[in-house]
Write a protein that holds these residues in place. Structure first.
Motif, short mmCIF file in Angstrom:
data_model
loop_
_atom_site.label_atom_id
_atom_site.label_comp_id
_atom_site.label_asym_id
_atom_site.label_seq_id
_atom_site.Cartn_x
_atom_site.Cartn_y
_atom_site.Cartn_z
N MET A 1 3.21 8.80 44.27
CA MET A 1 1.76 8.94 44.21
C MET A 1 1.26 8.51 42.84
O MET A 1 1.81 8.91 41.81
CB MET A 1 1.36 10.40 44.50
N TYR A 2 0.22 7.69 42.83
CA TYR A 2 -0.44 7.30 41.59
C TYR A 2 -1.70 8.16 41.41
O TYR A 2 -2.29 8.65 42.38
CB TYR A 2 -0.82 5.83 41.59
N TYR A 3 -2.10 8.30 40.15
CA TYR A 3 -3.28 9.09 39.81
C TYR A 3 -4.22 8.21 38.99
O TYR A 3 -3.81 7.63 37.98
CB TYR A 3 -2.88 10.35 39.04
N VAL A 4 -5.46 8.13 39.42
CA VAL A 4 -6.42 7.22 38.80
C VAL A 4 -7.59 8.02 38.24
O VAL A 4 -8.23 8.81 38.97
CB VAL A 4 -6.95 6.19 39.82
N GLY A 5 -7.85 7.83 36.96
CA GLY A 5 -9.03 8.41 36.33
C GLY A 5 -10.07 7.33 36.12
O GLY A 5 -9.76 6.25 35.64
N VAL A 6 -11.32 7.62 36.48
CA VAL A 6 -12.40 6.64 36.39
C VAL A 6 -13.51 7.20 35.52
O VAL A 6 -14.07 8.27 35.81
CB VAL A 6 -12.96 6.28 37.78
N ASP A 7 -13.81 6.49 34.45
CA ASP A 7 -14.96 6.82 33.61
C ASP A 7 -16.11 5.91 34.05
O ASP A 7 -16.14 4.72 33.74
CB ASP A 7 -14.61 6.60 32.13
N VAL A 8 -17.06 6.50 34.79
CA VAL A 8 -18.08 5.72 35.47
C VAL A 8 -19.28 5.48 34.56
O VAL A 8 -19.78 6.39 33.89
CB VAL A 8 -18.54 6.44 36.76
N HIS A 9 -19.75 4.24 34.56
CA HIS A 9 -20.99 3.87 33.88
C HIS A 9 -21.79 2.96 34.80
O HIS A 9 -21.28 2.46 35.81
CB HIS A 9 -20.70 3.18 32.55
N LYS A 10 -23.03 2.71 34.44
CA LYS A 10 -23.92 1.94 35.30
C LYS A 10 -23.46 0.50 35.46
O LYS A 10 -23.47 -0.06 36.56
CB LYS A 10 -25.34 1.98 34.72
N THR A 11 -23.03 -0.13 34.36
CA THR A 11 -22.67 -1.55 34.40
C THR A 11 -21.18 -1.77 34.57
O THR A 11 -20.74 -2.51 35.46
CB THR A 11 -23.15 -2.25 33.12
N SER A 13 -17.13 0.20 34.45
CA SER A 13 -16.40 1.46 34.54
C SER A 13 -14.96 1.24 34.11
O SER A 13 -14.39 0.15 34.30
CB SER A 13 -16.45 2.02 35.97
N GLN A 14 -14.37 2.30 33.55
CA GLN A 14 -12.99 2.23 33.05
C GLN A 14 -12.05 2.89 34.05
O GLN A 14 -12.29 4.03 34.48
CB GLN A 14 -12.89 2.93 31.69
N PHE A 15 -10.98 2.19 34.43
CA PHE A 15 -9.98 2.69 35.39
C PHE A 15 -8.65 2.86 34.68
O PHE A 15 -8.13 1.89 34.11
CB PHE A 15 -9.82 1.72 36.56
N ALA A 16 -8.10 4.06 34.72
CA ALA A 16 -6.76 4.32 34.18
C ALA A 16 -5.85 4.73 35.32
O ALA A 16 -6.11 5.73 36.01
CB ALA A 16 -6.80 5.41 33.11
N VAL A 17 -4.78 3.99 35.55
CA VAL A 17 -3.82 4.26 36.62
C VAL A 17 -2.55 4.83 36.01
O VAL A 17 -1.98 4.24 35.09
CB VAL A 17 -3.51 2.98 37.42
#
Length: 384
Positions: A1-11, A13-17
């Motif tokens: 299983m992978y775990y993804v954190g998303v830092d959401v912005h309007k334009t 977004s940052q994805f960390a897997v």
């Protein structure tokens, strides 16, 4: 299983897997769009869970991720900050921290309603905004007439057909006449917007047993019943009655140290629309329920008007669980809200209170009470 954190912005977004061992496999910034989500996660072959904070632009990103992820979690921003606040803050670190918390099962989850429910909530909130704007414009017109020393026309409704004709013809200085015409134009446009929501209210209230029960409660009319029903959505997500009051932001702030404990103003965290609806229902509820009327004035004498409006709203929300427990056999579905202090009483006590004080209240000229103790139910101040 992978775990993804998303830092959401309007334009962007940052994805960390991150893998199950805590190794960061990817940490990239992509456009906040379906194409960007596919660019960040589309080539993953291992099932993955995703977490994002309930920020300004979370809804579209949540829906895009829900189509491809094993599971999507919505994190409570303030609680995440309390758990993992860092001195250095960047989008890359934020996304990575979210992935770590998800892997360790430390995410403080926030409730994410379904897409259809969120659409209805947006429409209902728009109606509330328009009604409030309509009231502001009417107040501006009253203030303008007062400044110009214009006596109020002898009509039952200043903004009805006859009243509007008089407003359009009342003699005023040129500048004030232009201001009044502009206010009347705005009022007409806002009234059309409110009228356009009538069909939605009819559709949402029709054949809905939850809305029907809410409308039978004192102070709850058509609009408030529908708004409360969809703002709460699933009542069973609140483990205790106090959780519901806290979600509505109707609990006081508390400072405790040693033997000293101080309660302050409302926290005003949580759902501001639900908090407003609960407080808004108190005033019309007093005109129907002698029990609420007596309780309101008892608190008002002790702590003032603000506390007298908030406390019945809070107790109404927390009394819902008691109401469901005592009347479980008569309910064929979840009841999301029960306003009125009599919800925590037995049905017999409520009826006795009505019969004992209905005539006394009518004799004192309280609106909504007849000599027989009968009153109109389920009216609110928003055209419902």
């Amino acid at each position: 299983m992978y775990y993804v954190g998303v830092d959401v912005h309007k334009t962007n977004s940052q994805f960390a897997v991150m893998d199950s061992a805590g190794k960061v496999l990817k940490n990239v910034s992509v456009p906040s769009s379906p194409e960007g989500v596919h660019q960040a996660l589309g080539r993953l072959r291992t099932p993955f869970k995703v977490v994002l904070e309930a920020s300004y632009a979370w809804e579209p990103m949540y829906d895009w991720l829900d189509e491809i992820a094993e599971e999507v979690w919505l994190a409570h921003p303030l609680k995440v900050r309390a758990i993992a606040e860092a001195r250095i803050k960047t989008d890359r670190l934020d996304a990575e921290i979210l992935a770590h918390l998800l892997r360790a099962d430390l995410i403080p989850r926030a409730y994410a309603a379904g897409a259809a429910t969120r659409e209805r909530k947006r429409a209902l909130r728009q109606r509330r905004f328009l009604v409030m704007m309509r009231g502001m414009i009417k107040n501006r017109i009253h203030a303008l007439l007062t400044r110009c020393a214009v006596d109020r026309p002898d009509v039952s409704d200043l903004f009805g057909k006859k009243g509007m004709r008089l407003l359009k013809s009342v003699p005023l200085p040129d500048v004030d006449r232009a201001l009044l015409n502009e206010d009347l134009r705005l009022l007409s446009e806002v009234a059309k917007g409110v009228e356009n929501t009538e069909t939605l209210l009819d559709d949402l209230s029709r054949d809905d047993p939850v809305v029907a029960r809410l409308k039978s409660l004192p102070g709850i009319g058509r609009f408030l019943s529908v708004l409360i029903r969809y703002e709460i959505d699933d009542i069973d997500r609140f483990r205790t009655p106090k959780k519901l009051a806290a979600y509505a932001g109707l609990v006081p702030s508390t400072y405790q140290s040693g033997n000293r404990r101080v309660h302050g103003k409302l926290t005003k965290q949580g759902n501001k629309h639900l908090r407003w609806a609960m407080i808004e229902a108190v005033s019309p509820a007093m005109r129907w329920s002698p029990y609420i009327y007596r309780y309101y004035h008892r608190i008002k004498r002790k702590a003032g008007t603000g506390a007298a409006r908030v406390d019945p709203a809070r107790r109404g929300g927390t009394g819902e669980r008691t109401f469901r427990r005592r009347h479980r056999d008569s309910l064929d579905g979840p009841l999301p809200f029960a306003l009125g202090l009599h919800a925590a009483e037995t049905a017999e006590e409520g009826l006795r209170a009505e019969s004992e004080s209905g005539e006394a209240l009518a004799g004192r000229g309280i609106p909504g009470h007849s000599r027989t103790g009968e009153a109109g139910r389920g009216r609110d101040s928003l055209g419902g």
